[in-house]
Design a protein around this motif. Sequence first.
Motif, short mmCIF file in Angstrom:
data_model
loop_
_atom_site.label_atom_id
_atom_site.label_comp_id
_atom_site.label_asym_id
_atom_site.label_seq_id
_atom_site.Cartn_x
_atom_site.Cartn_y
_atom_site.Cartn_z
N GLY A 56 3.18 10.03 5.83
CA GLY A 56 2.17 9.03 5.53
C GLY A 56 2.15 8.64 4.05
N ASP A 57 2.42 9.62 3.17
CA ASP A 57 2.50 9.31 1.74
C ASP A 57 3.62 8.32 1.46
OD1 ASP A 57 0.45 11.16 1.25
OD2 ASP A 57 1.87 12.78 0.86
N GLN A 59 5.09 6.23 3.62
CA GLN A 59 4.76 4.93 4.20
C GLN A 59 3.71 4.20 3.37
OE1 GLN A 59 6.42 3.48 6.58
NE2 GLN A 59 7.70 5.28 6.87
N GLY A 60 2.74 4.96 2.84
CA GLY A 60 1.72 4.35 1.99
C GLY A 60 2.30 3.77 0.71
N ALA A 61 3.25 4.48 0.11
CA ALA A 61 3.89 3.98 -1.11
C ALA A 61 4.68 2.71 -0.82
CB ALA A 61 4.80 5.06 -1.71
N SER A 63 4.02 0.54 1.44
CA SER A 63 3.15 -0.57 1.82
C SER A 63 2.43 -1.19 0.62
CB SER A 63 2.13 -0.11 2.85
OG SER A 63 1.22 0.79 2.26
N GLU A 64 2.62 -0.60 -0.56
CA GLU A 64 1.99 -1.16 -1.77
C GLU A 64 2.58 -2.52 -2.11
OE1 GLU A 64 -0.48 -0.04 -3.86
OE2 GLU A 64 -0.85 1.53 -2.39
N VAL A 73 2.46 6.17 -6.74
CA VAL A 73 1.67 6.50 -5.55
C VAL A 73 2.11 7.86 -5.02
CG1 VAL A 73 1.13 5.81 -3.18
CG2 VAL A 73 1.29 4.09 -4.98
N SER A 77 0.04 11.41 -4.80
CA SER A 77 -0.09 12.09 -3.50
C SER A 77 0.34 13.54 -3.59
CB SER A 77 0.74 11.37 -2.44
OG SER A 77 0.24 10.09 -2.19
#
Length: 109
Positions: A56-57, A59-61, A63-64, A73, A77
């Motif tokens: 998830g970390d 994928q979150g990075a 999606s920035e 990011v 995390s």
Amino acid sequence: MVGSIGSATSLSGRVLVQWVSRTGRELVRNLRQRHEIKALTELDDRMLKDIGLTRGDVQGALSESLLHNPSMVLVRSAERHSRAERAVPPARPVRPVVPLVTRSVRASV
């Protein structure tokens, strides 16, 4: 007076060129880092955990926004996960490796 208007215009033009140049460099750097972070998606969850991240970390990075540094990011995390692991007390009391001596050595001699 005409010279001062021209120099003010050239100053604002230089500032604009510097801003566009800096933004372009940041965009190229962020795209390179995004490409490197995409390689992390190839790792399995155990390997990601070894470096302090979750899927998830990553994928979150990714999606920035393109203007945002994705590697920062991931750093935040990993730091957050590290702090959370240190805050969790052990599940049960840890027994000492060396047994504790409860009576005096002189009393037994």
